[in-house]
Design an enzyme around this catalytic site. Structure first.
Site, short mmCIF file in Angstrom:
data_model
loop_
_atom_site.label_atom_id
_atom_site.label_comp_id
_atom_site.label_asym_id
_atom_site.label_seq_id
_atom_site.Cartn_x
_atom_site.Cartn_y
_atom_site.Cartn_z
N ARG A 81 -7.34 0.22 -20.99
CA ARG A 81 -6.31 0.00 -20.29
C ARG A 81 -5.42 -1.38 -20.76
O ARG A 81 -4.25 -1.26 -20.81
CB ARG A 81 -6.34 -0.34 -18.69
CG ARG A 81 -6.88 0.73 -17.93
CD ARG A 81 -5.97 1.29 -17.28
NE ARG A 81 -6.70 2.52 -16.31
CZ ARG A 81 -6.79 2.50 -15.01
NH1 ARG A 81 -6.63 1.24 -14.25
NH2 ARG A 81 -7.39 3.56 -14.49
N ASP A 121 5.08 -0.61 -3.85
CA ASP A 121 3.81 -0.61 -4.61
C ASP A 121 3.79 -1.82 -5.71
O ASP A 121 4.90 -2.48 -5.65
CB ASP A 121 3.80 0.39 -5.49
CG ASP A 121 2.52 0.79 -6.20
OD1 ASP A 121 1.74 1.82 -5.53
OD2 ASP A 121 2.02 0.20 -7.03
C1 LIG Z 1 -4.46 5.52 -6.17
S1 LIG Z 1 -2.61 5.39 -5.79
C2 LIG Z 1 -2.58 6.10 -4.29
C3 LIG Z 1 -1.08 6.69 -4.18
C4 LIG Z 1 -0.72 7.30 -2.90
N1 LIG Z 1 -1.02 6.42 -1.59
C5 LIG Z 1 -1.55 8.60 -2.74
O1 LIG Z 1 -2.67 8.53 -1.79
O2 LIG Z 1 -1.40 9.57 -3.22
C6 LIG Z 1 -3.11 3.60 -5.46
C7 LIG Z 1 -1.60 2.82 -5.38
O3 LIG Z 1 -1.90 1.31 -5.25
C8 LIG Z 1 -1.27 0.56 -5.83
N2 LIG Z 1 -1.70 -0.82 -5.20
C9 LIG Z 1 -2.95 -1.29 -5.90
N3 LIG Z 1 -3.03 -2.68 -5.41
C10 LIG Z 1 -2.02 -2.89 -4.65
C11 LIG Z 1 -1.71 -3.90 -3.94
N4 LIG Z 1 -2.50 -5.07 -4.00
N5 LIG Z 1 -0.53 -4.07 -3.47
C12 LIG Z 1 0.34 -2.98 -3.28
N6 LIG Z 1 0.05 -1.48 -3.96
C13 LIG Z 1 -1.23 -1.63 -4.54
C14 LIG Z 1 -1.32 1.03 -7.15
O4 LIG Z 1 -0.40 0.46 -7.98
C15 LIG Z 1 -1.19 2.52 -6.90
O5 LIG Z 1 -0.09 3.01 -7.28
#
Ligand SMILES: C[S@@+](CC[C@H](N)C(=O)[O-])C[C@H]1O[C@@H](n2cnc3c(N)ncnc32)[C@H](O)[C@@H]1O
Length: 280
Positions: free
Chosen positions: A44, A146
């Site tokens: 990554r 996000d």
């Molecule tokens: C696996 S995706 C989930 C997307 C959607 N909520 C779903 O369930 O399909 C997790 C997301 O959390 C975001 N994320 C990770 N750490 C975060 C943080 N500290 N604050 C906000 N978003 C975060 C990532 O960038 C990613 O887009």
């Protein structure tokens, strides 16, 4: 990580570098990388090393420690996992429909997708609202946030490859998407009226202050807490829950549970919660 593996790589990368990355992303985003993710981390971040013209992970991490926000953002974007889908965990959207039926739309409704990734989740919220009212309702606002600024760009554009929408019923496709032609063949775009319902903004759930105000009738915070340890989950939840409106609902991911936070949230359905201190 074996010494041989290190020698075969384009950039020098040691166990110590991996541990340093783990500490840095945990502090910044709350993401707790599991041991054994060494190769994933290398894969990554390797593009960041090439972009910055450095020769090793150590050099990159030294540079990062003294760099401005933009490299930190690229580092964070590279390490987030953004897997998502339209109408993922469909029972949540059925429950949202039931919640909408109990609310007075004249009061205005606010929904928050707190880890919106590339936008499939907030647009699924918007479609659920439009289907419930039989029209796109201007009194419903959806906030989508996000930490990852790159996924938010995709989300804002509302453009998806056709295979991303392949599972949606024909009726939804016809009503809510425009099919691309010519140079846009193979893609579709979320209809403008739906895009107008959603506001996309970067937001780190770990930040001390969030530039937003409640109350929200529903908070979708799905499949992100799974990356945080229990103490961080509790800290984030203790700030999210007070933003729920009376009768509001909190939607979690399929493998997330908050038995360690029953003073904040009580289960009221499959991965659906209500604030503990309030009446259902
Ligand atoms: C696996 S995706 C989930 C997307 C959607 N909520 C779903 O369930 O399909 C997790 C997301 O959390 C975001 N994320 C990770 N750490 C975060 C943080 N500290 N604050 C906000 N978003 C975060 C990532 O960038 C990613 O887009």
């Amino acid at each position: 990580m074996s010494q041989t593996a290190t020698l075969e790589r384009e950039f020098a990368y040691s166990k110590r570098d991996f541990e340093r990355v783990c500490r840095m992303i945990r502090l910044r985003a709350g993401i707790a990388l599991a041991p054994g993710k060494e190769d994933m981390v290398y894969g990554r971040l390797v593009r960041r090393l090439r972009a910055r013209g450095v020769c090793s992970f150590r050099e990159y991490l030294d540079l990062l420690e003294h760099s401005n926000d933009s490299e930190w953002q690229d580092f964070t974007n590279a390490l987030t996992t953004n897997l998502t889908a339209f109408f993922r965990e469909p029972h949540h959207f059925e429950a949202l429909g039931e919640l909408l039926a109990q609310r007075d739309p004249r009061r205005g409704l606010r929904l928050w997708s707190a880890a919106a990734s590339t936008g499939e989740e907030p647009y699924s919220l918007a479609m659920t609202v439009a289907e419930h009212y039989g029209r796109v309702d201007a009194s419903v606002r959806i906030l989508a946030t996000d930490i990852d600024t790159q996924v938010l760009e995709t989300a804002r554009s509302g453009v998806y490859a056709l295979d991303r929408v392949a599972g949606l019923p024909e009726e939804r496709l016809r009503r809510f998407f425009q099919r691309g032609s010519g140079a846009n063949q193979g893609y579709c775009r979320v209809a403008e009226e739906l895009r107008r319902m959603v506001e996309f903004r970067p937001l780190n759930l770990l930040d001390e202050a969030w530039d937003l105000r409640g109350p929200f009738d529903a908070i979708f915070c799905r499949n992100v807490m799974i990356y945080f340890d229990k103490a961080t989950q509790y800290r984030v939840l203790s700030r999210l829950v007070p933003l729920l409106a009376a009768g509001g609902r909190f939607f979690a991911g399929h493998s997330e549970s908050f038995f360690h936070a029953t003073d904040l949230l009580l289960s009221c359905g499959r991965t659906i919660y209500r604030p503990a201190a309030r009446a259902a």
